[in-house]
Scaffold this motif. Structure first.
Motif, PDB file in Angstrom:
ATOM      1  N   LEU A  36      40.064  51.276  42.464  1.00 10.34           N
ATOM      2  CA  LEU A  36      41.265  51.616  41.702  1.00 10.34           C
ATOM      3  C   LEU A  36      41.155  51.076  40.279  1.00 10.34           C
ATOM      4  O   LEU A  36      40.580  50.013  40.047  1.00 10.34           O
ATOM      5  N   ASN A  37      41.773  51.761  39.382  1.00 10.46           N
ATOM      6  CA  ASN A  37      41.746  51.335  37.986  1.00 10.46           C
ATOM      7  C   ASN A  37      42.861  50.310  37.751  1.00 10.46           C
ATOM      8  O   ASN A  37      43.854  50.551  37.079  1.00 10.46           O
ATOM      9  N   GLU A  38      42.712  49.127  38.397  1.00 13.58           N
ATOM     10  CA  GLU A  38      43.737  48.104  38.320  1.00 13.58           C
ATOM     11  C   GLU A  38      43.553  47.254  37.055  1.00 13.58           C
ATOM     12  O   GLU A  38      42.483  47.227  36.453  1.00 13.58           O
ATOM     13  N   LYS A  39      44.624  46.491  36.728  1.00 18.14           N
ATOM     14  CA  LYS A  39      44.585  45.646  35.541  1.00 18.14           C
ATOM     15  C   LYS A  39      43.709  44.432  35.765  1.00 18.14           C
ATOM     16  O   LYS A  39      43.167  43.872  34.817  1.00 18.14           O
ATOM     17  N   ILE A  40      43.592  43.970  37.013  1.00 14.08           N
ATOM     18  CA  ILE A  40      42.821  42.779  37.306  1.00 14.08           C
ATOM     19  C   ILE A  40      42.156  42.923  38.675  1.00 14.08           C
ATOM     20  O   ILE A  40      42.760  43.441  39.613  1.00 14.08           O
ATOM     21  N   GLU A  74      44.244  34.309  29.267  1.00 11.45           N
ATOM     22  CA  GLU A  74      44.508  33.308  30.290  1.00 11.45           C
ATOM     23  C   GLU A  74      44.852  33.970  31.620  1.00 11.45           C
ATOM     24  O   GLU A  74      45.606  34.935  31.667  1.00 11.45           O
ATOM     25  N   VAL A  75      44.279  33.432  32.698  1.00  9.71           N
ATOM     26  CA  VAL A  75      44.600  33.842  34.054  1.00  9.71           C
ATOM     27  C   VAL A  75      44.867  32.586  34.864  1.00  9.71           C
ATOM     28  O   VAL A  75      44.130  31.586  34.755  1.00  9.71           O
ATOM     29  N   ARG A  76      45.930  32.652  35.665  1.00  5.01           N
ATOM     30  CA  ARG A  76      46.281  31.511  36.503  1.00  5.01           C
ATOM     31  C   ARG A  76      46.049  31.844  37.980  1.00  5.01           C
ATOM     32  O   ARG A  76      46.311  32.952  38.425  1.00  5.01           O
ATOM     33  N   ILE A  77      45.589  30.802  38.698  1.00  4.43           N
ATOM     34  CA  ILE A  77      45.323  30.966  40.124  1.00  4.43           C
ATOM     35  C   ILE A  77      46.321  30.127  40.894  1.00  4.43           C
ATOM     36  O   ILE A  77      46.468  28.906  40.633  1.00  4.43           O
ATOM     37  N   TYR A  78      47.045  30.782  41.831  1.00  6.66           N
ATOM     38  CA  TYR A  78      48.046  30.118  42.652  1.00  6.66           C
ATOM     39  C   TYR A  78      47.641  30.236  44.116  1.00  6.66           C
ATOM     40  O   TYR A  78      46.962  31.184  44.527  1.00  6.66           O
ATOM     41  N   ASP A  79      48.113  29.239  44.892  1.00  7.92           N
ATOM     42  CA  ASP A  79      47.975  29.421  46.341  1.00  7.92           C
ATOM     43  C   ASP A  79      49.157  30.232  46.839  1.00  7.92           C
ATOM     44  O   ASP A  79      50.063  30.571  46.060  1.00  7.92           O
ATOM     45  N   TYR A  80      49.182  30.533  48.155  1.00 12.15           N
ATOM     46  CA  TYR A  80      50.241  31.398  48.681  1.00 12.15           C
ATOM     47  C   TYR A  80      51.598  30.692  48.744  1.00 12.15           C
ATOM     48  O   TYR A  80      52.617  31.318  49.037  1.00 12.15           O
ATOM     49  N   ALA A  84      51.052  41.517  36.877  1.00 13.94           N
ATOM     50  CA  ALA A  84      49.826  41.987  37.544  1.00 13.94           C
ATOM     51  C   ALA A  84      49.101  40.824  38.200  1.00 13.94           C
ATOM     52  O   ALA A  84      48.938  39.763  37.586  1.00 13.94           O
ATOM     53  N   PHE A  85      48.704  41.011  39.447  1.00 14.86           N
ATOM     54  CA  PHE A  85      47.971  39.965  40.159  1.00 14.86           C
ATOM     55  C   PHE A  85      46.946  40.613  41.090  1.00 14.86           C
ATOM     56  O   PHE A  85      46.991  41.809  41.358  1.00 14.86           O
ATOM     57  N   TYR A  86      46.072  39.765  41.574  1.00 16.90           N
ATOM     58  CA  TYR A  86      45.022  40.245  42.490  1.00 16.90           C
ATOM     59  C   TYR A  86      44.762  39.161  43.527  1.00 16.90           C
ATOM     60  O   TYR A  86      44.686  37.966  43.178  1.00 16.90           O
ATOM     61  N   LYS A  87      44.620  39.550  44.761  1.00 12.44           N
ATOM     62  CA  LYS A  87      44.401  38.621  45.852  1.00 12.44           C
ATOM     63  C   LYS A  87      42.905  38.356  46.008  1.00 12.44           C
ATOM     64  O   LYS A  87      42.102  39.283  46.011  1.00 12.44           O
ATOM     65  N   ILE A  88      42.560  37.089  46.151  1.00  9.86           N
ATOM     66  CA  ILE A  88      41.176  36.718  46.400  1.00  9.86           C
ATOM     67  C   ILE A  88      41.181  35.674  47.519  1.00  9.86           C
ATOM     68  O   ILE A  88      42.065  34.810  47.594  1.00  9.86           O
ATOM     69  N   ALA A  89      40.200  35.797  48.411  1.00  2.74           N
ATOM     70  CA  ALA A  89      40.101  34.875  49.545  1.00  2.74           C
ATOM     71  C   ALA A  89      38.936  33.932  49.343  1.00  2.74           C
ATOM     72  O   ALA A  89      37.883  34.319  48.829  1.00  2.74           O
TER      73      ALA A  89
END
Length: 456
Positions: free
Chosen positions: A369-373, A399-405, A448-453
């Motif tokens: 998909l042509n997603e933003k991130i 800047e990109v921030r990484i959060y936990d769930y 806009a966000f993206y999930k990463i495991a």
């Protein structure tokens, strides 16, 4: 033995006598004493010969000749045919046992019929016959023969001695299989279509189309022959002839040729036309179609005939075209792998002889998909020695921030303007490797966000 007196009867012609005999005499030997008178009842000349057409007579040498005749309507016995077949050349040969008995006056000869037409009359002692086929035929023929003995009265058994013989005409030329323009390696197998008869084939190989010098010659009963120890980049010529089972020669086939090619082709260049190079990586978005531009060439006099396309070491497609010494082409290829994984696409050149080049490979990163991130690889193992790539569509994002769930901030990442990638080593702001689980990559000032495991 029982004399019949024909006295006082008028016989105007022998036909009358014949009719009388036919009606009253059965098969056997009959004696006659001739003592005739003319119409004036004057004694006829002694020694008059009685002729009965078709019957055998023997006059007795005396003043009053006694004659005997055979009445014979029984044909001789059937002879035993031992051979009835085509032999050498275009001949059909028959052999039989000539010990034939006849209850009547004896065997006089043998008649040979072909297609109900008498073709030969042989003496009684004959025990063979040979028929030479002179007409030309393009297919197997069936000929019907009849061989029957006959006696002096031409008696013969109309239904005896029948044989049907198959005649195989000679083949004018052998059909040799077409050879490819190039043959790989140092050997070549030549093949041809078999003739419908058993045959011994002779195959020749030469580097001269006139075969003034024959380099190799093979003799075989098979329909192929292997020539070995051939030289690279040499054009070889081949032809084949045969002798069939009837010792008839089948002339040389047409000449076919092939050039030995022992050299592999090479890939000169491989470009992904629609991929974007970001931080040294080839990225594509949206469609899984990639545009491939390739240049390839063959060494020496060989020709490139195709491009083999591998995806993650599996052959997925083959592009073929008219063989050329070198090619420059572009084509579209649709990826088979899923998104969010590293995809290795490799090309190999295939030449007209079947030789294959080494691989030329590109690694592609594809986001469906042509997603933003997006983030890659996903899941990510911090101990793998590789960094997670967090790519944004807008290069101005800094800047990109990484959060936990649970919404806790884990790490803030920065990059230079005009760059697309943020790199994360899997550690939090204190330098410790994070726990297994899911995390959110969020663009500064955006939803806009993206999930990463993370999976260690």
């Amino acid at each position: 033995e029982n004399w019949q007196d024909f006295d006082n009867q008028d016989f105007d012609s022998l036909e009358t006598v014949r009719s009388l005999f036919n009606e009253n005499l059965s098969d056997g030997k009959y004696y006659f004493y001739l003592s005739g008178v003319d119409n004036a009842h004057a004694p006829a000349s002694r020694g008059t010969v009685l002729i009965v057409k078709g019957n055998k007579y023997i006059p007795k040498q005396s003043d009053n000749p006694e004659l005997f005749i055979f009445i014979d309507t029984t044909p001789p016995d059937t002879l035993t045919i031992t051979t009835a077949a085509q032999t050498r050349g275009n001949r059909i040969e028959f052999q039989w046992n000539n010990h034939v008995k006849d209850a009547g006056i004896g065997v006089e000869g043998v008649h040979v019929y072909k297609e109900n037409t008498l073709v030969a009359t042989l003496p009684a002692a004959a025990n063979s016959f040979r028929d030479t086929i002179t007409a030309s035929y393009s297919s197997v023929q069936s000929f019907h023969y009849q061989i029957v003995p006959f006696d002096s009265l031409k008696n013969e058994n109309a239904n005896a001695g029948k044989r049907t013989v198959l005649f195989y005409p000679a083949v004018n030329r052998i059909i040799i299989h077409e050879e490819p323009e190039f043959t790989s390696g140092s050997s070549n197998t030549i093949g041809w279509s078999p003739i419908y008869l058993k045959a011994t084939y002779t195959v020749q190989c030469s580097d001269d189309s006139t075969f003034a010098k024959v380099l190799q010659e093979k003799t075989t009963s098979d329909t192929s022959a292997v020539f070995e120890s051939l030289q690279d980049n040499v054009l070889y010529f081949y032809r084949v002839k045969a002798v069939d089972q009837f010792d008839r020669e089948v002339g040389w086939s047409r000449v076919t040729s092939s050039r030995q090619d022992m050299s592999d082709p090479i890939i000169r260049s491989f470009v992904l036309g629609n991929a974007k190079l970001v931080n040294g990586k080839n990225w594509i978005y949206g469609s899984s179609d990639i545009n491939i531009q390739v240049k390839a060439a063959d060494q020496k006099s060989g020709k490139v005939a195709g491009i083999l396309i591998y995806e993650n070491a599996i052959l997925q497609d083959t592009l073929t075209f008219l063989p050329e010494h070198q090619i420059e082409t572009s084509f579209s290829y649709r990826l088979k792998s899923t998104a969010h994984t590293a995809i290795e696409v490799c090309l190999k050149a295939l030449d007209a002889a079947g030789n294959v080049s080494g691989s030329s490979c590109k690694t592609i990163y594809w986001e469906r998909l042509n997603e933003k991130i997006v983030a890659f690889p996903n899941p990510f193992n911090p101990y793998s020695g590789k960094l997670a790539v967090i790519r944004v569509k807008d290069p101005e994002v800094k800047e990109v921030r990484i959060y936990d769930y649970f919404g806790n901030l884990v790490r803030t990442l920065h990059k230079e303007a005009s760059k697309y990638d943020f790199l994360w080593d899997g550690r939090n702001g204190k330098g410790k490797v994070v726990a297994n689980g899911g995390y959110l990559c969020v663009i500064q000032g955006s939803k806009a966000f993206y999930k990463i495991a993370v999976l260690k």
